[in-house]
Motif scaffolding. Sequence first.
Motif, mmCIF file in Angstrom:
data_model
loop_
_atom_site.group_PDB
_atom_site.id
_atom_site.type_symbol
_atom_site.label_atom_id
_atom_site.label_comp_id
_atom_site.label_asym_id
_atom_site.label_seq_id
_atom_site.Cartn_x
_atom_site.Cartn_y
_atom_site.Cartn_z
ATOM 1 N N ARG B 81 0.841 -1.192 0.000
ATOM 2 C CA ARG B 81 0.000 0.000 0.000
ATOM 3 C C ARG B 81 0.874 1.239 0.000
ATOM 4 O O ARG B 81 2.004 1.223 0.479
ATOM 5 N N LEU B 82 0.328 2.319 -0.511
ATOM 6 C CA LEU B 82 1.019 3.597 -0.485
ATOM 7 C C LEU B 82 -0.052 4.679 -0.467
ATOM 8 O O LEU B 82 -1.108 4.539 -1.089
ATOM 9 N N ARG B 83 0.236 5.715 0.306
ATOM 10 C CA ARG B 83 -0.737 6.798 0.365
ATOM 11 C C ARG B 83 -0.106 8.056 -0.195
ATOM 12 O O ARG B 83 1.011 8.417 0.168
ATOM 13 N N VAL B 84 -0.827 8.690 -1.083
ATOM 14 C CA VAL B 84 -0.358 9.935 -1.679
ATOM 15 C C VAL B 84 -1.344 11.017 -1.281
ATOM 16 O O VAL B 84 -2.550 10.791 -1.301
ATOM 17 N N LYS B 85 -0.809 12.166 -0.895
ATOM 18 C CA LYS B 85 -1.705 13.252 -0.508
ATOM 19 C C LYS B 85 -1.323 14.515 -1.270
ATOM 20 O O LYS B 85 -0.159 14.722 -1.601
ATOM 21 N N VAL B 86 -2.332 15.323 -1.534
ATOM 22 C CA VAL B 86 -2.038 16.657 -2.062
ATOM 23 C C VAL B 86 -2.779 17.673 -1.210
ATOM 24 O O VAL B 86 -3.908 17.436 -0.780
ATOM 25 N N ALA B 87 -2.131 18.786 -0.973
ATOM 26 C CA ALA B 87 -2.762 19.861 -0.223
ATOM 27 C C ALA B 87 -3.535 20.737 -1.194
ATOM 28 O O ALA B 87 -3.077 21.017 -2.300
ATOM 29 N N VAL B 88 -4.722 21.143 -0.772
ATOM 30 C CA VAL B 88 -5.574 21.957 -1.639
ATOM 31 C C VAL B 88 -6.023 23.180 -0.839
ATOM 32 O O VAL B 88 -6.620 23.041 0.220
ATOM 33 N N PRO B 89 -5.736 24.360 -1.320
ATOM 34 C CA PRO B 89 -6.168 25.555 -0.588
ATOM 35 C C PRO B 89 -7.652 25.803 -0.756
ATOM 36 O O PRO B 89 -8.268 25.369 -1.737
ATOM 37 N N GLU B 90 -8.215 26.507 0.219
ATOM 38 C CA GLU B 90 -9.657 26.721 0.208
ATOM 39 C C GLU B 90 -10.093 27.588 -0.966
ATOM 40 O O GLU B 90 -11.091 27.304 -1.630
ATOM 41 N N GLU B 91 -9.315 28.635 -1.241
ATOM 42 C CA GLU B 91 -9.760 29.601 -2.251
ATOM 43 C C GLU B 91 -9.755 29.011 -3.657
ATOM 44 O O GLU B 91 -10.531 29.418 -4.512
ATOM 45 N N ASP B 92 -8.914 28.023 -3.872
ATOM 46 C CA ASP B 92 -8.877 27.378 -5.191
ATOM 47 C C ASP B 92 -8.963 25.874 -4.969
ATOM 48 O O ASP B 92 -8.009 25.141 -5.167
ATOM 49 N N ALA B 93 -10.145 25.429 -4.494
ATOM 50 C CA ALA B 93 -10.302 24.010 -4.143
ATOM 51 C C ALA B 93 -10.505 23.195 -5.407
ATOM 52 O O ALA B 93 -11.622 22.853 -5.779
ATOM 53 N N CYS B 94 -9.410 22.904 -6.068
ATOM 54 C CA CYS B 94 -9.514 22.189 -7.338
ATOM 55 C C CYS B 94 -8.257 21.361 -7.556
ATOM 56 O O CYS B 94 -7.151 21.814 -7.315
ATOM 57 N N VAL B 95 -8.457 20.122 -7.973
ATOM 58 C CA VAL B 95 -7.344 19.223 -8.272
ATOM 59 C C VAL B 95 -7.612 18.635 -9.649
ATOM 60 O O VAL B 95 -8.769 18.443 -10.037
ATOM 61 N N GLU B 96 -6.541 18.345 -10.345
ATOM 62 C CA GLU B 96 -6.689 17.657 -11.630
ATOM 63 C C GLU B 96 -7.232 16.244 -11.375
ATOM 64 O O GLU B 96 -6.825 15.584 -10.411
ATOM 65 N N THR B 97 -8.133 15.787 -12.237
ATOM 66 C CA THR B 97 -8.712 14.462 -12.010
ATOM 67 C C THR B 97 -7.705 13.356 -12.319
ATOM 68 O O THR B 97 -6.862 13.509 -13.202
ATOM 69 N N VAL B 98 -7.807 12.263 -11.570
ATOM 70 C CA VAL B 98 -6.996 11.093 -11.918
ATOM 71 C C VAL B 98 -7.871 10.006 -12.539
ATOM 72 O O VAL B 98 -7.454 8.864 -12.652
#
Lengths: 337, 159, 392
Positions: B81-98
């Motif tokens: 297992r492996l866990r990957v995290k990304v931090a997302v700021p509130e004002e721009d709550a958007c991440v590229e889809t996987v």
Amino acid sequence: MPEMLSLSNDPILFVTVMLAKILAVFIVVILIVAYATYAERKIIGRMQTRLGPTMTGPLGLLQPIADGLKLFFKEDIIPAQASKFAFVLAPMMILVPAFITIAVVPFGGNVVVGGYTVPLQIADLNVGILYILAMAGLGVYGIVLAGWASNNKYSLLGGVRSAAQMISYELAAGLSIISVFMLSETLSLRGIVEAQAGGITDWYIFSQPLAFCLFVITSLAEVNRTPFDLPEAETELVSGFCTEYSSMKYALFFMAEYANMVVISAVTATLFLGGPAGPFPGAINLLLKIFFFMFVFIWIRATFPRVKYNQLMYMGWKIFLPLALLNIVITGAVVVF
Amino acid sequence: MSQAVVAKLKGAFPATVQEVKEHRGEVTVTVKREDIVQVCDFLKKEAGYNFLCDLCGVDYLGQQPRFMVVYNLYNITTKERLRVKVAVPEEDACVETVSGVWSTANWHERECWDLMGIRFANHPDLRRILMPENWEGHPLRKDYPLQGPGREPYQGRLS
Amino acid sequence: MAKKDIMTINMGPQHPSTHGVLQLILELDGETVVKATPHIGFLHRGVEKLSENRSYHRALPLTDRLDYLAPMSNNLGYVLAVEKLLGITDLIPERAKVVRVMMAELTRIKSHLVWLATHALDIGAMTVFLYCFREREAIMDMYEKLSGARMTSNYFRVGGLSLDLPEGFEKDVRSFIDAMPGHIETYEGLLTGNKIWQKRTIGVAKIDADAAIDIGLTGPALRASGVDWDLRRDNPYSGYEEYEFQVVTRQNGDTFDRYKARLDEMRESCKIIRQALDKLQPGPILADAPAVCLPPKEKVVNSIEGLIHQFKIITEGFKPEPGEIYQGVEAPKGELGYYLVSDGSANPYRMKIRPPSFVNLQALPQMVEGALLADVIAAIGTLDIVLGEIDR
């Protein structure tokens, strides 16, 4: 043998006897229909390690009456968007052909009443088999109409399935009986019974085993019983063509289904098992044969899953139809040579 | 073993890996938000993490950046297992889809958007999934009242 | 030429065979499915949100209600996750571990029985339905003996078990698993060789291994596509490494193979339960972790220390150190995962549940497109979904 009772030689007696016969047959069929539901629930219950109905009356014997009463007092709902006339007409259209088909089934030999011979059969049509096929074909209009008039997509699918099913199976059923009357050389059911009267070996089930199998299977499809209960297929189409029906109209569909089972059992018994022939007095033999077939139908319901729509069509057109034709060819060859 | 993967990941994306943590034998890698798709693609193709177990958002209300999107990965061959995290700021709550890397991310991301309010850019079908279409707010955010909008915050009893 | 019209039908949330409140918008061309769009969420209760406002102990009953057909598997996943977060995994006494395995496997049988029952009923074989429920009833009775509840058992505890096995329980389990393989034969006798059953299931809702991994299928559904992966063997928990069992895989990935895989899994579960029964030794049922586990009842009623001890745990709960863990267990439907984040308080800061049904359901549209309406029913059944778990 005295003269045959007819409308011309004694009108009053004829009408009386006729009414008596109709009434007797009707009551017997209604009773069988009512208690077929009871028997089905009991038999399937036992097969499924349940008890079936037990609470209404001794052994639950009053269950069909309780069911009937319950349905009778239920609110009769007609959907606002439904086509009202057709919606009301459909259950009748399905029930009436189911009941009148039984008219041509002979339930015994002749008896003498008031100095005339009376055949134990409501009407001895010389085209009896055609009449049966025609009435069976009429029944499907009721289903299609119910499906269309409900204005419900599930009902519509049920109706369409029923129509397609009927076309594919009516053909095979009709063709499979052709070989029977090739042997009997008559279309009258009475004639067919007489042709098998010579003893158990004369029954067409032995000379026409293929036709018998085909007819039983296709009749299952015609009366929409498992494994061919696609028009109602409760797990797929909710309840198919009778999804929107309630109260007595729903009860009519139910009665029609069981009446159809009775009729098909009676016709099968007549065509292949010598009708009323057997060790007991005429009508009882026929009843026993009917019960046997009904039991088999119920048994099949407890055993088999439902086939798929396309598989049903495939079987109807590509297996049963050619087999029925083959059977005719073989029978023809045997009859000629 | 997971550490080897992390080392490999660091080698391939030296600037991206921000933090590596190990807790109870589980490795968590925090990466930069911009590179998440490339990282996931790398992990899938090069490191064999072919299965996305779970994807979710966590709301760290009061911290900067506010959200974390967590990817729990699994390698069916090595059972790691492996866990990957990304931090997302509130004002721009958007991440590229996987969802282009693992199709299974589709519904997970929809759920994350629905309940946490994190958008996924280029997502094929970003609709609410559990809540009704016209729902306002994102229930799993920490500032969303437990008993529903317009109600007092939960005090450990029914109010 | 007539225009080719697509009929949209709304299957569910009230429909006999959508296994709860799943809604499918089906676009049909005749009876062929052109497009299927699942809509879920009708049973959303906000379990994750609720658990953030409860202590770890008090969040446990919420997990019963996820996959309500397999409550003990959910409990198991949750208590294992919390134990991992607390770092007391190694302290769990042997007896508790063995009972957990035994109950988890009984739960698997229970869940698979409901699956088989409803799946067969959907396809029209109604007799199997009642046979399966007969056996399930026996398991329900065991549940009741054990925990007092038939469905929502809430039996496991963080650190062990809530109660020891009642008198005669082992005998019940043993007589059940002695009879169970015969019952499975009965189901197979009714279905496996049945031509209609084969026609309805072989080649239906097929999915190959790569597509299955990509869409995230787990559990028997994935193994039927030929992927040899079972968390019980590959990432063992609760002492599964000490049991001998086969991981059932099949190759075709169709409805029939999933059916066979689950039936064989039930047989393997019987073997595991038998081994667990043989292993079962008297001993403590709670870990020696006073900060987490409640004291025994005699101590609570007879001594002031015991009472205070219980009071502290009940009112304050326990506080795992900050951190995050993910614990997956092989639930009957697939990988059930709990992702827990602790901020050092007595409540989980974030609890994300990975429900296997939720992810498995995602495969439905690609399974049924181009198939017939009747295959949709078969596909829903073969995915073995439970809406309580999907909607949470």
